[in-house]
Design an enzyme around this catalytic site. Structure first.
Site, PDB file in Angstrom:
ATOM      1  N   ASP A  35      71.824  60.656  58.879  1.00 48.40           N
ATOM      2  CA  ASP A  35      71.101  60.030  57.755  1.00 48.40           C
ATOM      3  C   ASP A  35      69.788  59.429  58.258  1.00 48.40           C
ATOM      4  O   ASP A  35      68.702  59.668  57.701  1.00 48.40           O
ATOM      5  CB  ASP A  35      72.009  58.930  57.161  1.00 48.40           C
ATOM      6  N   GLY A 120      81.149  61.292  62.382  1.00 49.06           N
ATOM      7  CA  GLY A 120      80.509  60.327  63.283  1.00 49.06           C
ATOM      8  C   GLY A 120      80.994  58.924  62.963  1.00 49.06           C
ATOM      9  O   GLY A 120      82.174  58.601  63.144  1.00 49.06           O
TER      10      GLY A 120
HETATM   11  N1  APR Z   1      71.506  66.817  63.378  1.00 45.89           N
HETATM   12  C1  APR Z   1      72.751  67.318  63.174  1.00 45.89           C
HETATM   13  N2  APR Z   1      73.875  66.580  63.270  1.00 45.89           N
HETATM   14  C2  APR Z   1      73.725  65.272  63.599  1.00 45.89           C
HETATM   15  C3  APR Z   1      72.460  64.676  63.825  1.00 45.89           C
HETATM   16  C4  APR Z   1      71.321  65.511  63.702  1.00 45.89           C
HETATM   17  N3  APR Z   1      70.079  65.039  63.898  1.00 45.89           N
HETATM   18  N4  APR Z   1      72.658  63.350  64.125  1.00 45.89           N
HETATM   19  C5  APR Z   1      73.988  63.140  64.101  1.00 45.89           C
HETATM   20  N5  APR Z   1      74.635  64.294  63.792  1.00 45.89           N
HETATM   21  C6  APR Z   1      76.078  64.521  63.677  1.00 45.89           C
HETATM   22  C7  APR Z   1      76.996  63.563  64.392  1.00 45.89           C
HETATM   23  O1  APR Z   1      77.133  63.931  65.766  1.00 45.89           O
HETATM   24  C8  APR Z   1      78.291  63.791  63.602  1.00 45.89           C
HETATM   25  O2  APR Z   1      78.989  64.917  64.124  1.00 45.89           O
HETATM   26  O3  APR Z   1      76.395  64.354  62.299  1.00 45.89           O
HETATM   27  C9  APR Z   1      77.800  64.117  62.191  1.00 45.89           C
HETATM   28  C10 APR Z   1      78.009  63.014  61.164  1.00 45.89           C
HETATM   29  O4  APR Z   1      77.863  61.757  61.813  1.00 45.89           O
HETATM   30  P1  APR Z   1      77.114  60.516  61.087  1.00 45.89           P
HETATM   31  O5  APR Z   1      75.676  60.799  61.007  1.00 45.89           O
HETATM   32  O6  APR Z   1      77.574  59.270  61.786  1.00 45.89           O
HETATM   33  O7  APR Z   1      77.662  60.540  59.589  1.00 45.89           O
HETATM   34  P2  APR Z   1      79.086  60.081  59.009  1.00 45.89           P
HETATM   35  O8  APR Z   1      80.158  60.099  60.045  1.00 45.89           O
HETATM   36  O9  APR Z   1      79.262  60.907  57.770  1.00 45.89           O
HETATM   37  O10 APR Z   1      78.838  58.560  58.625  1.00 45.89           O
HETATM   38  C11 APR Z   1      77.961  58.290  57.559  1.00 45.89           C
HETATM   39  O11 APR Z   1      76.630  56.868  58.924  1.00 45.89           O
HETATM   40  O12 APR Z   1      74.410  57.079  59.343  1.00 45.89           O
HETATM   41  C12 APR Z   1      75.318  56.444  58.558  1.00 45.89           C
HETATM   42  O13 APR Z   1      74.122  56.069  56.522  1.00 45.89           O
HETATM   43  C13 APR Z   1      75.166  56.808  57.120  1.00 45.89           C
HETATM   44  O14 APR Z   1      76.615  55.062  56.432  1.00 45.89           O
HETATM   45  C14 APR Z   1      76.524  56.455  56.618  1.00 45.89           C
HETATM   46  C15 APR Z   1      77.434  56.889  57.746  1.00 45.89           C
END
Ligand code: APR
Length: 170
Positions: A35, A120
């Site tokens: 995000d 994540g």
């Molecule tokens: N490109 C592709 N994948 C990515 C990237 C990127 N630039 N950055 C992180 N990821 C991967 C992580 O390694 C993970 O496997 O995206 C997946 C989802 O992780 P998160 O981003 O932590 O998302 P999520 O687990 O759905 O949690 C959502 O996290 O960032 C906050 O605002 C968001 O509150 C929400 C929560």
């Protein structure tokens, strides 16, 4: 059905597809992880557009332009926070994939990239999430005409790429 699913390792923000999917939170006002990366790459116009959306319930999806991203659209979806698996997490995660595809196809999107939603910060077990994603995407894609040419599953690291590969080849 020719398999439209591909898994790749990389940063979703640079991907040249019609739409990238953002793993957002209910506020749609940005955060960390993918995000944060998407908002940083898209620029302030994305947050301004998200402010007008009034949030998004878990399992649903909302579409905005991609602004400074190579992708034309961002589809924001909110995955479930993992609480052990007994609180409807699988059904909500499946809904994220389905609703994102529905929205993409409604805008004539031909290529779409998904991150590993909820794997994540939200703590969803990676292997289970990848198996669910592949199963849900394949079921949806085989169920109706859609115009999609590519559905890209984006792993941010080698472990996720391996999990996607095993789910696709199973
Ligand atoms: N490109 C592709 N994948 C990515 C990237 C990127 N630039 N950055 C992180 N990821 C991967 C992580 O390694 C993970 O496997 O995206 C997946 C989802 O992780 P998160 O981003 O932590 O998302 P999520 O687990 O759905 O949690 C959502 O996290 O960032 C906050 O605002 C968001 O509150 C929400 C929560």
């Amino acid at each position: 059905m020719e398999d439209l699913l591909r898994c790749v390792q990389g940063d979703i923000t640079g991907m040249e597809v019609d739409a990238i999917v953002n793993a957002a939170n209910n506020s749609l006002l940005g955060g960390g992880g993918v995000d944060g990366a998407i908002h940083q790459a898209a620029g302030p116009g994305l947050l301004a557009a998200c402010r007008l959306l009034g949030g998004c319930p878990t399992g649903e999806a909302r579409l905005t332009d991609g602004y400074l991203l190579p992708a034309r659209y961002v589809i924001h979806t909110v995955g479930p926070v993992w609480q052990g698996g007994g609180e409807g997490e699988p059904e909500l995660l499946a809904a994220c994939y389905r609703n994102s595809l529905e929205l993409a196809v409604s805008r004539g999107v031909a290529s779409i990239a998904f991150p590993a939603i909820s794997c994540g910060v939200y703590g969803y077990p990676l292997e289970a999430a990848c198996i669910l994603a592949v199963g849900e995407l394949r079921a949806w894609l085989s169920g109706r005409p859609h115009g999609l040419r590519e559905v890209r599953l984006v792993a941010f690291d080698a472990r996720a790429l391996d999990a996607y590969r095993r789910a696709i080849e199973a």
